[in-house]
Design a protein around this motif. Sequence first.
Motif, PDB file in Angstrom:
ATOM      1  N   GLN A  24       0.612  -1.463  -0.727  1.00  0.00           N
ATOM      2  CA  GLN A  24       0.187  -0.271   0.231  1.00  0.00           C
ATOM      3  C   GLN A  24       0.134   1.093  -0.004  1.00  0.00           C
ATOM      4  OE1 GLN A  24      -2.597  -0.823   3.322  1.00  0.00           O
ATOM      5  NE2 GLN A  24      -3.858  -2.175   2.168  1.00  0.00           N
ATOM      6  N   GLU A 334      -7.174  -2.414  -8.705  1.00  0.00           N
ATOM      7  CA  GLU A 334      -7.726  -3.104  -8.893  1.00  0.00           C
ATOM      8  C   GLU A 334      -6.583  -4.589  -9.294  1.00  0.00           C
ATOM      9  OE1 GLU A 334     -10.283  -5.691  -8.888  1.00  0.00           O
ATOM     10  OE2 GLU A 334     -10.890  -3.592  -8.814  1.00  0.00           O
ATOM     11  N   ARG A 337      -5.805  -4.939  -5.305  1.00  0.00           N
ATOM     12  CA  ARG A 337      -6.367  -6.072  -4.498  1.00  0.00           C
ATOM     13  C   ARG A 337      -6.699  -6.730  -5.006  1.00  0.00           C
ATOM     14  NH1 ARG A 337      -9.924  -0.699  -4.919  1.00  0.00           N
ATOM     15  NH2 ARG A 337     -10.170  -1.645  -7.609  1.00  0.00           N
TER      16      ARG A 337
END
Length: 350
Positions: A24, A334, A337
């Motif tokens: 992240q 995306e 994730r």
Amino acid sequence: MTSLHTQSEASVQHRQGLPRALMQRQWFAPLGALLLIILCMGVVSPDFLSIRVVDGHLYGSLIDVVHRGSSAALVAVGMAIVIGTRGIDLSVGSVIAISGAVMAVLISETELPPWLIILAAVGSGVLCGLWNGVLVAYLEIQPIISTLILMVAGRGIAQMITGGQIVTFHGEFFEAIGSGYLLGIPWRVLIAAAVILALWLTMRKTALGLFIEAVGGNARASRLAGIDSRGITLLAYVISGVCSAVAGIIIAADIRGADANNAGLWLELDAILAVVLGGAALMGGRFYLGATVIGVLIIQSLTTGILLSGLPSQYTLVVKAGVVLLVLLMQAPEFRRSMAAVLRRRQHED
């Protein structure tokens, strides 16, 4: 026993969450891509990773990447700040040509001290930034159009300054800026690092960075909150002009002359690409100077590595575009994730 079990469980969760926490981080994808590119280039061309000392100076492809990328890094961090305000600066290449022309003409035709010549060259960048900033912030002309005006006219201005000729010069002070070393490190790298560090400290240790992101996120809301959005936008373009002017000084010092037609040509495209690789949003509201510098190193590593690999020049841009696409894919929400979900499944299986 319950307390020990709880602490152990928390420790396991902390270790399991570490990979996700790293993913992240904004610098994770660009830095990972840079390291991967360097390793791949080292496999294709082992000389790419070699660093040696010759006559007290550091030499090698990795040193050349940093050496050649210093001017592009200056332009890119200035571009990142402008993009943070939801703007764009297409004139950076022309500003490089103008500042280099001012410096070369003053060196060759006057006896002014070096510090005054540098001040004049940087001042030309300030004037260019003020021009762009006034058009964007106060006349409310779209940034891409405002800076396109100077992008087109700037080359002509630089040619007018040099009389349409390539002006050359000689001077130990300026030659040292372009090709000199201090403790084995190129002067141009030290200058670029000092400017970038000063900007990073200003943006992250003062309120200015927050103001820029606020203006880029919502200019109207920032005005209602008491922020001078027009002044902040103007300052962002001035900073970009100064960064481009310093890059122009380095480039002119490197070639010991001013080439109004080719100095900084298309460098604005690499600068925008580096900002995007650094994870900044072109719609404004966020920018990352450190990650932008990593983006510049990615581009320069690809360029240097491909040349060393012996790949035909016609394939260079195709390979470069493919690698950039992969880096952007790694940064896509995306994709992140999906990777986080894969990590979670593996952790549960273990």
